[in-house]
Scaffold this motif. Structure first.
Motif, PDB file in Angstrom:
ATOM      1  N   PHE A 116      16.036  27.096  71.182  1.00  0.00           N
ATOM      2  CA  PHE A 116      17.907  28.834  71.281  1.00  0.00           C
ATOM      3  C   PHE A 116      17.823  28.857  70.415  1.00  0.00           C
ATOM      4  CE2 PHE A 116      21.763  30.770  72.800  1.00  0.00           C
ATOM      5  CZ  PHE A 116      20.480  32.003  73.603  1.00  0.00           C
ATOM      6  N   PHE A 117      18.194  28.115  69.480  1.00  0.00           N
ATOM      7  CA  PHE A 117      18.924  29.276  68.485  1.00  0.00           C
ATOM      8  C   PHE A 117      17.970  29.607  66.752  1.00  0.00           C
ATOM      9  CE2 PHE A 117      23.050  27.740  69.741  1.00  0.00           C
ATOM     10  CZ  PHE A 117      23.685  29.716  70.252  1.00  0.00           C
ATOM     11  N   CYS A 118      17.157  28.683  66.545  1.00  0.00           N
ATOM     12  CA  CYS A 118      15.776  28.363  65.412  1.00  0.00           C
ATOM     13  C   CYS A 118      15.321  30.196  65.333  1.00  0.00           C
ATOM     14  CB  CYS A 118      15.624  27.824  65.709  1.00  0.00           C
ATOM     15  SG  CYS A 118      14.506  27.971  64.505  1.00  0.00           S
ATOM     16  N   PRO A 119      15.114  30.694  66.406  1.00  0.00           N
ATOM     17  CA  PRO A 119      14.261  32.048  66.805  1.00  0.00           C
ATOM     18  C   PRO A 119      15.764  32.784  66.137  1.00  0.00           C
ATOM     19  CG  PRO A 119      13.875  31.617  68.764  1.00  0.00           C
ATOM     20  CD  PRO A 119      14.750  30.137  68.157  1.00  0.00           C
ATOM     21  N   LYS A 120      16.661  32.555  66.636  1.00  0.00           N
ATOM     22  CA  LYS A 120      18.143  33.736  66.582  1.00  0.00           C
ATOM     23  C   LYS A 120      18.017  33.838  64.770  1.00  0.00           C
ATOM     24  CE  LYS A 120      19.032  33.920  71.086  1.00  0.00           C
ATOM     25  NZ  LYS A 120      18.375  34.878  71.107  1.00  0.00           N
ATOM     26  N   LEU A 121      18.029  32.491  64.527  1.00  0.00           N
ATOM     27  CA  LEU A 121      18.708  32.182  62.425  1.00  0.00           C
ATOM     28  C   LEU A 121      17.422  32.742  61.880  1.00  0.00           C
ATOM     29  CD1 LEU A 121      20.197  30.680  60.865  1.00  0.00           C
ATOM     30  CD2 LEU A 121      18.727  28.983  60.985  1.00  0.00           C
ATOM     31  N   LYS A 122      16.545  32.535  62.355  1.00  0.00           N
ATOM     32  CA  LYS A 122      14.940  33.418  61.248  1.00  0.00           C
ATOM     33  C   LYS A 122      15.109  34.717  61.406  1.00  0.00           C
ATOM     34  CE  LYS A 122      11.142  30.330  62.593  1.00  0.00           C
ATOM     35  NZ  LYS A 122      10.068  30.577  63.031  1.00  0.00           N
ATOM     36  N   GLU A 123      16.249  35.595  62.891  1.00  0.00           N
ATOM     37  CA  GLU A 123      16.221  37.255  62.607  1.00  0.00           C
ATOM     38  C   GLU A 123      17.497  37.720  61.085  1.00  0.00           C
ATOM     39  OE1 GLU A 123      17.751  38.514  66.182  1.00  0.00           O
ATOM     40  OE2 GLU A 123      15.954  37.509  67.464  1.00  0.00           O
ATOM     41  N   TYR A 124      18.267  36.431  61.389  1.00  0.00           N
ATOM     42  CA  TYR A 124      19.066  36.602  60.043  1.00  0.00           C
ATOM     43  C   TYR A 124      18.926  36.184  58.607  1.00  0.00           C
ATOM     44  CZ  TYR A 124      22.952  36.614  63.295  1.00  0.00           C
ATOM     45  OH  TYR A 124      24.357  37.592  63.813  1.00  0.00           O
ATOM     46  N   PHE A 125      17.247  34.984  58.578  1.00  0.00           N
ATOM     47  CA  PHE A 125      16.489  34.849  57.200  1.00  0.00           C
ATOM     48  C   PHE A 125      15.344  35.125  57.629  1.00  0.00           C
ATOM     49  CE2 PHE A 125      21.151  32.749  57.764  1.00  0.00           C
ATOM     50  CZ  PHE A 125      21.481  32.982  56.253  1.00  0.00           C
ATOM     51  N   PRO A 126      14.742  35.701  58.115  1.00  0.00           N
ATOM     52  CA  PRO A 126      13.007  35.955  58.135  1.00  0.00           C
ATOM     53  C   PRO A 126      12.643  35.364  57.188  1.00  0.00           C
ATOM     54  CG  PRO A 126      14.366  37.937  58.068  1.00  0.00           C
ATOM     55  CD  PRO A 126      15.463  37.236  57.933  1.00  0.00           C
TER      56      PRO A 126
ATOM     57  N   PHE B 105      15.169  23.171  53.675  1.00  0.00           N
ATOM     58  CA  PHE B 105      17.129  23.896  53.131  1.00  0.00           C
ATOM     59  C   PHE B 105      17.163  23.759  51.830  1.00  0.00           C
ATOM     60  CE2 PHE B 105      17.700  21.562  57.289  1.00  0.00           C
ATOM     61  CZ  PHE B 105      17.524  22.561  58.168  1.00  0.00           C
ATOM     62  N   ASP B 106      15.839  24.039  50.829  1.00  0.00           N
ATOM     63  CA  ASP B 106      16.111  23.903  49.530  1.00  0.00           C
ATOM     64  C   ASP B 106      15.798  25.467  49.276  1.00  0.00           C
ATOM     65  OD1 ASP B 106      16.467  20.920  49.280  1.00  0.00           O
ATOM     66  OD2 ASP B 106      14.056  20.858  48.600  1.00  0.00           O
ATOM     67  N   GLN B 107      16.451  26.519  49.712  1.00  0.00           N
ATOM     68  CA  GLN B 107      16.166  27.731  49.762  1.00  0.00           C
ATOM     69  C   GLN B 107      17.675  28.053  49.579  1.00  0.00           C
ATOM     70  OE1 GLN B 107      12.867  29.794  51.580  1.00  0.00           O
ATOM     71  NE2 GLN B 107      13.388  27.795  53.256  1.00  0.00           N
ATOM     72  N   SER B 108      17.521  29.859  49.029  1.00  0.00           N
ATOM     73  CA  SER B 108      19.348  30.249  49.078  1.00  0.00           C
ATOM     74  C   SER B 108      19.566  31.164  49.742  1.00  0.00           C
ATOM     75  CB  SER B 108      19.380  31.055  47.856  1.00  0.00           C
ATOM     76  OG  SER B 108      19.245  30.768  47.076  1.00  0.00           O
ATOM     77  N   PHE B 109      19.668  30.656  50.945  1.00  0.00           N
ATOM     78  CA  PHE B 109      19.974  31.742  52.114  1.00  0.00           C
ATOM     79  C   PHE B 109      22.094  32.491  52.124  1.00  0.00           C
ATOM     80  CE2 PHE B 109      17.956  29.755  55.331  1.00  0.00           C
ATOM     81  CZ  PHE B 109      17.767  28.337  54.772  1.00  0.00           C
ATOM     82  N   GLU B 110      21.883  33.947  52.055  1.00  0.00           N
ATOM     83  CA  GLU B 110      22.793  34.819  51.394  1.00  0.00           C
ATOM     84  C   GLU B 110      23.671  34.518  52.269  1.00  0.00           C
ATOM     85  OE1 GLU B 110      19.696  35.695  52.256  1.00  0.00           O
ATOM     86  OE2 GLU B 110      19.487  37.809  51.971  1.00  0.00           O
ATOM     87  N   ILE B 111      25.634  34.373  51.255  1.00  0.00           N
ATOM     88  CA  ILE B 111      26.946  33.920  52.190  1.00  0.00           C
ATOM     89  C   ILE B 111      27.337  35.351  52.934  1.00  0.00           C
ATOM     90  CG2 ILE B 111      29.076  33.765  52.125  1.00  0.00           C
ATOM     91  CD1 ILE B 111      28.443  31.627  49.432  1.00  0.00           C
ATOM     92  N   GLU B 112      27.033  36.383  53.383  1.00  0.00           N
ATOM     93  CA  GLU B 112      26.611  37.228  53.943  1.00  0.00           C
ATOM     94  C   GLU B 112      26.727  37.039  55.016  1.00  0.00           C
ATOM     95  OE1 GLU B 112      29.543  38.663  53.934  1.00  0.00           O
ATOM     96  OE2 GLU B 112      30.406  37.762  52.054  1.00  0.00           O
ATOM     97  N   LYS B 113      25.308  37.039  55.004  1.00  0.00           N
ATOM     98  CA  LYS B 113      24.543  36.677  56.279  1.00  0.00           C
ATOM     99  C   LYS B 113      24.806  34.920  57.525  1.00  0.00           C
ATOM    100  CE  LYS B 113      20.032  39.198  55.192  1.00  0.00           C
ATOM    101  NZ  LYS B 113      18.899  38.865  55.376  1.00  0.00           N
TER     102      LYS B 113
END
Lengths: 511, 511
Positions: A324-334, A210-218
């Motif tokens: 269920f959701f982690c693989p989907k979250l990976k699609e947004y933040f590979p 979690f110590d990373q940047s996650f683009e707000i739009e995504k």
């Protein structure tokens, strides 16, 4: 004075008048709900002060209708023994709600109420500014006035033992310091012990992800993606952004959530959104027959909070949810998530870490944040401390309970919106919500033993249907105590949450 | 009945009560303004129908307060000769405004008013859907009911000559068919002749520059860029998107504009935004002393429209405006605009081209769109035609006046929102706005002879200050007729607009 005997035809007339008065009050409340949302989410800065006077006028009108001689007369008529027995269940519940408010509030002068409601509308802006500029002194005059009003109100409302009881009752009808203290004491003791064991023996989680940047739009896109999947109807609601996330109902077909996006903290918006969705889904599921009546919202703040905490924690922080959701979250933040396994991710979102901000606290330390606030409020209303003392007391208690202390008031005493709108007595609802939620979880699992394997498949419908059927549809038909007994077979009991936390963290931290 | 003699102390009391009643009505109107905006711009679909009932309740309350016995008594007291002479100018204006409404509306039963206001709230949704699906038949039942109400209202309001006069007066106090017909006839005659000359002898403009795609995100950025430059205070307002652009005031510090972005038509949002900004700046400039009173908005719909049309056309379609802004627009759309000169661009935005959609019409043919609507409304309220006949009549009149006819009702009779909210008698305001605007332009140029060289330098402040000083600050202090005489020295006169159009198009089209 003789007791009035009302003929059946006058009973019908009283029921009809009561219905119209309820509808008018509910219509105005619905409009105010929208106006309050708007001022926090949409309104340009320069108009807010004057608009606060306008909403103050409407709020005062609602107050006056609720304590009017007409209301008093109708309540009196409808509660005559031979009348009350003829009322249907919903009308009785409406009478109960209005009577509770009428009896508490009829002694409050309208002018006092109006001054107070204008003050709280303006205090919200003052709080926002103070929070932004770490300026407790700028906010203090507002806070002092609010506390002064609340002390006056407690006297007017009346109480048996502790003045704080009068305020608690606004949020959780019937709750008292006497009842709450032992529940909280038990929970605090076990939480502190469990926290200690985790500190000493816990296998560290890999929270670095979690110590990373996650683009707000995504992040926005992902939050919008999950909302309908977990049961929130986007055609009957919205999701917007605010400093302090909240859910606001306009009506059953219009429930508005807000969340807060931080580039450096993807969890903030994620769990904020899931939390608020829990509130929102509750309101979207209320029986449409209760729309345009006082029954159209949740049973109490504590029960409401149980729904948001249940969805946020018992569902949203479960292993199966992230399967269920982690693989989907990976699609947004590979990029950010390329090296993390589902199991690591699950453990990471359940990291226990004493921290400064309540809304970002983990499930275990969260209740300690609440106890701190509960104790401060109790002492404030009891007259033992004053608003100006709060920063020092806050920082000291943080150190005592969590072993850390904020560097600024923004991260300390200024972090919550509640006092600015007069919500003193509100905070305990959050821990009550956790307690109710754990007790409800046990009840659901009796009916749906494979609850978590449904979650793993992304099947949230069966859970939401259960909640709708057993809790949501009723709105305010039952008191919180009636409802928890109906749903779980017993009154509120701290053991379920203690047991849940014990099991969960023993497993997460391999204790 | 004896005339009551009220002592000075009771006059003071009446003034005080009138002030409080005015404030309450204005507060409620302010909240309703926000609610109306919200339902068009923000509200999710499923909640709107029920919310319309809530706003109906508040609208009915405003109505009831405005025609209440208390209001009647206060107006009677304040207009007693020996009292009226003691009132200050602002109080007199407030009395005038409430008296006008009271006298017209006191005979309308509250139930009728409530049904009507719920209907119009719901009709807006029906209109939106019908417009989207080209489904006049789906909208017809709503339209029929609205027209039926309006015919009833015209009777109740009363009129001397034409029932339509009763409705016109709502938007432009004192205006009648008798006064409007010759003004419009003169304007129509000269417009049709000028249009004919342009068709025959005009040098074609290079309008092809607009037959390109303009990315919507960049359009949004450009619209936000120009708003503050032309005088709109973004801290006291917002800009959002809707199907049908409008401006809605919540209060002087909160004025909300909407516009419509079309990728294939960059002019649509651009001139829509400038137009609505004209309305918005007017309201932002009202004297703060009039805030929370009935005087806090513009003098009339016609005067209001003069401000939006002035900014859109006399400023926003001037050569000097584009000398300043065209280079900036090129920074946003370098590809699309690389081959166009400022002069070509100026001529292109002033292209005269009979077209289907009023809000996108050029300055010259625009008034013909209004005349068509005016004639239809007059005949509807006069009982000469019925709602079901409208598509056929619309298409025929389009052919008669503009030589073209819409292929769908969406591009025809369904294009405007006005009838759905009961705004019959509203359309003439647009052409009145053009007439007032041209007359005001002449007055400004007397005081600021170098008006257009200021525009060329991007100096809009001097113009907005003049408008604030001479028009905006007064809010509703003056009637529209008093105001135009005060500002220009004479009553409304069609010659100024005719002359303006003649000069402008002679030059643009090298006639």
């Amino acid at each position: 004075m003789e007791q009035k005997v009302v003929q059946p035809s006058s009973l019908q007339k009283a029921i009809e008048q009561f219905k119209l008065l309820d509808e008018k009050i509910t219509h105005y409340s619905s409009i105010l709900g929208l106006a309050d949302w708007d001022q926090k989410v949409m309104a340009p800065k320069k108009g807010r002060n004057v608009f606060a006077k306008a909403t103050g006028t409407l709020r005062t009108e609602i107050f006056q209708l609720s304590v009017s001689p007409e209301m008093g007369h109708l309540l009196e008529t409808l509660t005559l023994e031979n009348h009350y027995s003829q009322l249907d269940q919903a009308t009785r519940a409406k009478v109960r709600e209005y009577k509770r408010y009428y009896q508490k509030s009829k002694a409050i002068p309208a002018d006092l109420f109006k001054e107070y409601s204008i003050l709280t509308a303006q205090a919200n802006d003052a709080w926002e500014e103070a929070r932004e500029n770490n300026d407790f002194a700028g906010y203090l005059p507002f806070l002092e006035k609010i506390i002064d009003y609340k002390r006056q109100f407690a006297k007017i409302y009346g109480y048996n033992e502790h003045p704080y009881d009068a305020l608690l009752d606004e949020f959780e009808p019937g709750l008292t310091v006497k009842r709450l203290d032992p529940l909280f004491a038990k929970l605090r003791e076990s939480s502190v012990q469990l926290l200690e064991r985790i500190r000493k023996n816990g296998q560290p989680t890999k929270v670095k992800v979690f110590d990373q940047s996650f683009e707000i739009e995504k992040q926005k896109a992902f939050n919008r993606f999950i909302l309908p999947l977990i049961g929130f109807d986007m055609q009957a609601g919205r999701l917007d952004e605010t400093v302090h996330p909240f859910a606001q109902t306009v009506n059953i077909g219009d429930v508005r959530l807000t969340t807060r996006y931080l580039e450096k903290n993807v969890r903030s918006a994620l769990f904020g959104t899931i939390h608020e969705a829990g509130h929102g889904i509750y309101e979207q599921h209320v029986n449409p027959n209760y729309e345009e009546t006082v029954l159209q919202s949740g049973a109490s703040f504590g029960i409401h909070e149980s729904q948001s905490r249940f969805l946020e924690n018992m569902i949203g922080r479960s292993r199966e949810f992230w399967h269920f959701f982690c693989p989907k979250l990976k699609e947004y933040f590979p990029e950010q998530l390329k090296d993390v396994t589902v199991e690591e991710f699950y453990r990471a979102v359940n990291t226990v870490q004493p921290s400064l901000i309540r809304v970002e606290a983990d499930e275990l330390t969260y209740n300690l944040h609440i106890m701190l606030r509960y104790e401060i409020e109790k002492a404030l209303i009891g007259g033992e401390i004053e608003a100006r003392d709060l920063p020092a007391i806050w920082n000291q208690k943080m150190m005592d309970y969590l072993g850390i202390s904020p560097g600024t008031d923004t991260e300390g005493v200024l972090q919550d919106v509640h006092w600015s709108f007069g919500g003193i007595g509100y905070f305990p609802s959050y821990s009550l919500g956790n307690l109710y939620a754990a007790q409800i979880l046990r009840a659901i699992q009796k009916d749906i033993p494979d609850l978590y394997s449904n979650i793993e498949k992304g099947k949230f419908k069966i859970i939401q249907e259960w909640l709708k059927e057993n809790i949501h549809q009723y709105g305010k038909l039952y008191t919180p105590n009636e409802l928890i007994v109906k749903v779980t077979g017993e009154e509120l009991n701290a053991d379920y949450l203690i047991d849940y936390l014990e099991k969960k963290y023993t497993e997460v931290y391999c204790l």
